[in-house]
Design a protein around this motif. Structure first.
Motif, PDB file in Angstrom:
ATOM      1  N   GLN A 198       5.526  36.679  -8.620  1.00 14.71           N
ATOM      2  CA  GLN A 198       5.422  37.605  -9.754  1.00 14.71           C
ATOM      3  C   GLN A 198       5.623  36.870 -11.073  1.00 14.71           C
ATOM      4  OE1 GLN A 198       4.485  40.878  -9.222  1.00 14.71           O
ATOM      5  NE2 GLN A 198       4.069  40.678 -11.411  1.00 14.71           N
ATOM      6  N   ALA A 199       6.590  35.953 -11.104  1.00 11.56           N
ATOM      7  CA  ALA A 199       6.847  35.197 -12.342  1.00 11.56           C
ATOM      8  C   ALA A 199       5.605  34.401 -12.730  1.00 11.56           C
ATOM      9  CB  ALA A 199       8.042  34.264 -12.142  1.00 11.56           C
ATOM     10  N   ILE A 200       4.928  33.845 -11.744  1.00  9.06           N
ATOM     11  CA  ILE A 200       3.702  33.086 -12.020  1.00  9.06           C
ATOM     12  C   ILE A 200       2.625  34.034 -12.546  1.00  9.06           C
ATOM     13  CG2 ILE A 200       1.839  31.739 -10.971  1.00  9.06           C
ATOM     14  CD1 ILE A 200       3.977  30.675  -8.972  1.00  9.06           C
ATOM     15  N   ALA A 201       2.437  35.140 -11.827  1.00 12.61           N
ATOM     16  CA  ALA A 201       1.384  36.089 -12.217  1.00 12.61           C
ATOM     17  C   ALA A 201       1.620  36.600 -13.638  1.00 12.61           C
ATOM     18  CB  ALA A 201       1.334  37.250 -11.227  1.00 12.61           C
ATOM     19  N   ASP A 202       2.877  36.859 -13.993  1.00 10.78           N
ATOM     20  CA  ASP A 202       3.182  37.403 -15.319  1.00 10.78           C
ATOM     21  C   ASP A 202       2.914  36.391 -16.429  1.00 10.78           C
ATOM     22  OD1 ASP A 202       3.938  39.711 -14.090  1.00 10.78           O
ATOM     23  OD2 ASP A 202       6.104  39.365 -14.256  1.00 10.78           O
ATOM     24  N   ALA A 203       3.025  35.106 -16.099  1.00 11.95           N
ATOM     25  CA  ALA A 203       2.907  34.083 -17.141  1.00 11.95           C
ATOM     26  C   ALA A 203       1.457  33.761 -17.492  1.00 11.95           C
ATOM     27  CB  ALA A 203       3.619  32.808 -16.677  1.00 11.95           C
ATOM     28  N   LEU A 204       0.554  33.964 -16.556  1.00 15.01           N
ATOM     29  CA  LEU A 204      -0.797  33.416 -16.719  1.00 15.01           C
ATOM     30  C   LEU A 204      -1.710  34.305 -17.548  1.00 15.01           C
ATOM     31  CD1 LEU A 204      -1.339  32.225 -13.059  1.00 15.01           C
ATOM     32  CD2 LEU A 204      -0.521  30.899 -15.011  1.00 15.01           C
ATOM     33  N   ARG A 205      -2.565  33.694 -18.326  1.00 14.93           N
ATOM     34  CA  ARG A 205      -3.635  34.414 -19.044  1.00 14.93           C
ATOM     35  C   ARG A 205      -4.956  33.779 -18.637  1.00 14.93           C
ATOM     36  NH1 ARG A 205      -0.211  36.967 -19.166  1.00 14.93           N
ATOM     37  NH2 ARG A 205       1.190  37.729 -20.772  1.00 14.93           N
ATOM     38  N   PRO A 206      -5.920  34.595 -18.235  1.00 14.77           N
ATOM     39  CA  PRO A 206      -7.189  34.018 -17.772  1.00 14.77           C
ATOM     40  C   PRO A 206      -7.967  33.309 -18.879  1.00 14.77           C
ATOM     41  CG  PRO A 206      -7.178  36.439 -17.576  1.00 14.77           C
ATOM     42  CD  PRO A 206      -5.862  36.046 -18.139  1.00 14.77           C
ATOM     43  N   ILE A 207      -8.780  32.358 -18.489  1.00 16.98           N
ATOM     44  CA  ILE A 207      -9.645  31.701 -19.465  1.00 16.98           C
ATOM     45  C   ILE A 207     -10.697  32.706 -19.936  1.00 16.98           C
ATOM     46  CG2 ILE A 207      -9.365  29.346 -18.634  1.00 16.98           C
ATOM     47  CD1 ILE A 207     -11.929  29.632 -17.086  1.00 16.98           C
ATOM     48  N   THR A 208     -11.222  32.462 -21.141  1.00 16.45           N
ATOM     49  CA  THR A 208     -12.173  33.436 -21.700  1.00 16.45           C
ATOM     50  C   THR A 208     -13.517  32.802 -22.073  1.00 16.45           C
ATOM     51  OG1 THR A 208     -11.180  33.068 -23.846  1.00 16.45           O
ATOM     52  CG2 THR A 208     -10.403  34.989 -22.624  1.00 16.45           C
ATOM     53  N   GLU A 209     -13.609  31.464 -22.102  1.00 16.51           N
ATOM     54  CA  GLU A 209     -14.883  30.848 -22.504  1.00 16.51           C
ATOM     55  C   GLU A 209     -15.978  31.172 -21.504  1.00 16.51           C
ATOM     56  OE1 GLU A 209     -11.832  29.197 -22.377  1.00 16.51           O
ATOM     57  OE2 GLU A 209     -12.112  27.228 -23.347  1.00 16.51           O
ATOM     58  N   ARG A 210     -17.157  31.468 -22.050  1.00 17.14           N
ATOM     59  CA  ARG A 210     -18.269  31.894 -21.193  1.00 17.14           C
ATOM     60  C   ARG A 210     -19.439  30.945 -21.300  1.00 17.14           C
ATOM     61  NH1 ARG A 210     -18.153  38.148 -22.617  1.00 17.14           N
ATOM     62  NH2 ARG A 210     -15.973  38.255 -22.144  1.00 17.14           N
ATOM     63  N   GLU A 211     -20.302  31.057 -20.332  1.00 14.00           N
ATOM     64  CA  GLU A 211     -21.569  30.336 -20.400  1.00 14.00           C
ATOM     65  C   GLU A 211     -22.615  31.150 -19.639  1.00 14.00           C
ATOM     66  OE1 GLU A 211     -20.630  26.535 -18.794  1.00 14.00           O
ATOM     67  OE2 GLU A 211     -20.291  27.264 -16.788  1.00 14.00           O
ATOM     68  N   THR A 212     -23.872  30.797 -19.854  1.00 10.32           N
ATOM     69  CA  THR A 212     -24.957  31.484 -19.163  1.00 10.32           C
ATOM     70  C   THR A 212     -25.509  30.535 -18.110  1.00 10.32           C
ATOM     71  OG1 THR A 212     -25.485  32.697 -21.159  1.00 10.32           O
ATOM     72  CG2 THR A 212     -27.199  32.603 -19.488  1.00 10.32           C
ATOM     73  N   VAL A 213     -25.651  31.044 -16.885  1.00  6.74           N
ATOM     74  CA  VAL A 213     -26.164  30.179 -15.814  1.00  6.74           C
ATOM     75  C   VAL A 213     -27.311  30.891 -15.085  1.00  6.74           C
ATOM     76  CG1 VAL A 213     -23.982  28.956 -15.423  1.00  6.74           C
ATOM     77  CG2 VAL A 213     -24.463  31.042 -14.131  1.00  6.74           C
ATOM     78  N   PRO A 214     -28.273  30.099 -14.557  1.00 12.72           N
ATOM     79  CA  PRO A 214     -29.315  30.712 -13.728  1.00 12.72           C
ATOM     80  C   PRO A 214     -28.688  31.315 -12.481  1.00 12.72           C
ATOM     81  CG  PRO A 214     -29.770  28.364 -14.158  1.00 12.72           C
ATOM     82  CD  PRO A 214     -28.394  28.645 -14.651  1.00 12.72           C
ATOM     83  N   LEU A 215     -29.261  32.420 -12.026  1.00 10.75           N
ATOM     84  CA  LEU A 215     -28.699  33.133 -10.877  1.00 10.75           C
ATOM     85  C   LEU A 215     -28.483  32.222  -9.673  1.00 10.75           C
ATOM     86  CD1 LEU A 215     -27.825  35.821  -9.728  1.00 10.75           C
ATOM     87  CD2 LEU A 215     -30.202  36.313  -9.171  1.00 10.75           C
ATOM     88  N   LEU A 216     -29.414  31.302  -9.443  1.00  4.30           N
ATOM     89  CA  LEU A 216     -29.313  30.469  -8.241  1.00  4.30           C
ATOM     90  C   LEU A 216     -28.126  29.518  -8.269  1.00  4.30           C
ATOM     91  CD1 LEU A 216     -32.924  29.544  -7.092  1.00  4.30           C
ATOM     92  CD2 LEU A 216     -31.139  30.740  -5.816  1.00  4.30           C
ATOM     93  N   THR A 217     -27.528  29.281  -9.428  1.00  2.00           N
ATOM     94  CA  THR A 217     -26.355  28.400  -9.470  1.00  2.00           C
ATOM     95  C   THR A 217     -25.075  29.201  -9.693  1.00  2.00           C
ATOM     96  OG1 THR A 217     -26.476  28.026 -11.839  1.00  2.00           O
ATOM     97  CG2 THR A 217     -27.768  26.538 -10.452  1.00  2.00           C
ATOM     98  N   ALA A 218     -25.156  30.518  -9.539  1.00  2.00           N
ATOM     99  CA  ALA A 218     -24.003  31.359  -9.892  1.00  2.00           C
ATOM    100  C   ALA A 218     -23.066  31.636  -8.713  1.00  2.00           C
ATOM    101  CB  ALA A 218     -24.478  32.677 -10.495  1.00  2.00           C
TER     102      ALA A 218
END
Ligand code: AMP
Ligand code: MG
Length: 423
Positions: free
Chosen positions: A22-42
């Protein structure tokens, strides 16, 4: 910065697994940077935004069977129904351009668009065809059966997949069915990995007296590959403060997560602690679990406000993998922006008694097999030492005995994590 709370070590306590998680889960914030990828590499990527369906899928009502399409209202309920076969066979991808009159039916193949006015399909194996007529007995079919409705799979304007979805084979197919060729995904999580210990040797080096090969980096690299993160392999680092500091700084600069093994047990912890204390707020935990007691976690800071999360696993090979699955795996998925997907577990009956005292979690190597009376049974593999990696390869599962659990009697049900898809 995340507050990890007062160190339970100060009170001489061992930290329950659930509290550490729980302590780990509470501390973390997900990354937010995005990119666009072709479906076949997703495959294995995490969706950054909802995928909204631009179309109805299917786009038209269509047949779910090879058979004959007709008006459901013409079904007789107490006597056979007889219909005249008309027109060409309606194949998938073709539109019937002539009307089907009352009393008529038309041969139709699976996936073909339902002709105007028709709403029911009798499968060919449920009817007789003779002299240009189809007949079917009363009661074999209800009006509307075997017709797939427009939009029943996905309705236009509705989210087909939501942000945070980890893309698997079915998701790729679903997105393709919408005609979408590219996806907005979160960038891959970057995980820097290194092993520590003077006694460790890299593959290809001679094994000096008293030394062992570094195996953790290979186990962990395999586990990380399954997770689809980008691995930065920083190799092997001796227990030398200057070398450790340099590797750590490189890891912080390049990665979101620094995953290490070794060097956090009591004997090693002091010099590692000083090193880490100068770079962040890492908590050294003594977790109430077996295997895998020593474990360190927390943020490390590099230049220009760059933060990386340290997961310092114990060095014993079984403990390293088990603590990875218990503490790091879900956390890495959360950091990667993925919706939670707990490890699948199942219940199995223990064929033998297992000694266990309440007050710590245990993860014992075991073999799960189908039980003669149905369901699953489980037996422990031999020696359970935290350093005996063979115990993992001979097992196909971990028996997970929770913090409060006492000894297990013959025939009791226990929770197991199957290695299939895991190790
Ligand atoms: P440590 O946590 O550094 O005290 O290591 C505990 C035990 O695990 C020691 O017997 C180490 O030799 C062993 N060990 C540490 N790191 C590794 C590794 N990368 N591969 C295999 N064994 C290791
Ligand atoms: Mg060591």
């Amino acid at each position: 910065m995340a507050e990890l709370g007062p160190s339970p070590l100060a009170a001489g306590n061992e930290l329950p697994v659930a509290v550490a998680r729980q302590a780990i889960a509470d501390a973390l914030r997900p990354i937010t940077e995005r990119e666009t990828v072709p479906l076949l590499t997703a495959l294995g990527r995490v969706l950054a935004e909802d995928v909204v369906s631009p179309i109805d899928v299917p786009a038209h009502d269509n047949s779910a069977m090879d058979g004959y399409a007709f008006r459901g209202a013409e079904l007789c309920t107490d006597s056979p129904t007889s219909l005249v076969v008309t027109g060409p066979t309606v194949l998938a991808g073709m539109l019937l351009d002539q009307p089907v009159q009352p009393g008529q039916c038309v041969r139709i193949m699976t996936g073909a668009v339902m002709p105007a006015g028709l709403d029911t399909v009798v499968p060919q194996e449920l009817c007789q065809v003779a002299e240009g007529r189809v007949s079917l007995a009363a009661g074999v079919l209800r009006a509307g059966e075997n017709r797939r409705k427009q939009g029943e799979d996905l309705a236009r304007g509705k989210p087909a997949l939501t942000a945070g979805r980890l893309l698997g084979p079915a998701e790729l197919g679903l997105v393709a069915s919408l005609g979408i060729a590219e996806l907005r995904v979160l960038r891959r999580l970057r995980v820097a990995l290194f092993s520590t210990g003077n006694e460790l040797r890299t593959l290809g080096q001679p094994l000096d007296e008293g030394c062992i090969y570094d195996s953790n980096r290979y186990s962990l690299m395999g586990a990380l590959a399954r997770l689809g993160v980008e691995v930065i392999d920083l190799g092997l680092v001796p227990d030398d403060p200057a070398r450790l500091a340099a590797t750590l700084d490189e890891a912080i600069a390049r990665a979101d997560v620094v995953l290490t093994s070794g060097g956090v047990s009591v004997g090693d912890a002091d010099h590692t602690k000083d090193l880490l204390a100068s770079r962040g707020e890492v908590a050294f935990w003594k977790v109430a679990m077996r295997p895998g007691r020593p474990f360190a976690f927390g943020p490390l800071h590099g230049g220009s406000a760059k933060t990386a999360w340290l997961f310092a696993l114990p060095g014993n090979p079984v403990a390293a993998l088990v603590t990875y699955y218990v503490f790091a795996r879900d956390a890495l998925l959360a950091l990667a922006g993925a919706q939670p997907r707990p490890l699948p577990s199942l219940k199995a009956r223990s064929v033998a008694a297992i000694r266990k005292r309440p007050g710590r979690s245990e993860f014992q190597r075991a073999i799960v097999s189908p039980a003669a009376e149905g369901g699953w049974e489980v037996r422990l593999t031999g020696a359970q030492g935290a350093g005996i990696l063979r115990s993992m390869t001979e097992a196909n599962a971990l028996v997970v005995l929770g913090h409060e659990q006492g000894s297990v009697a013959v025939g009791d049900e226990v929770s197991v994590w199957l290695f299939e898809g895991l190790v």
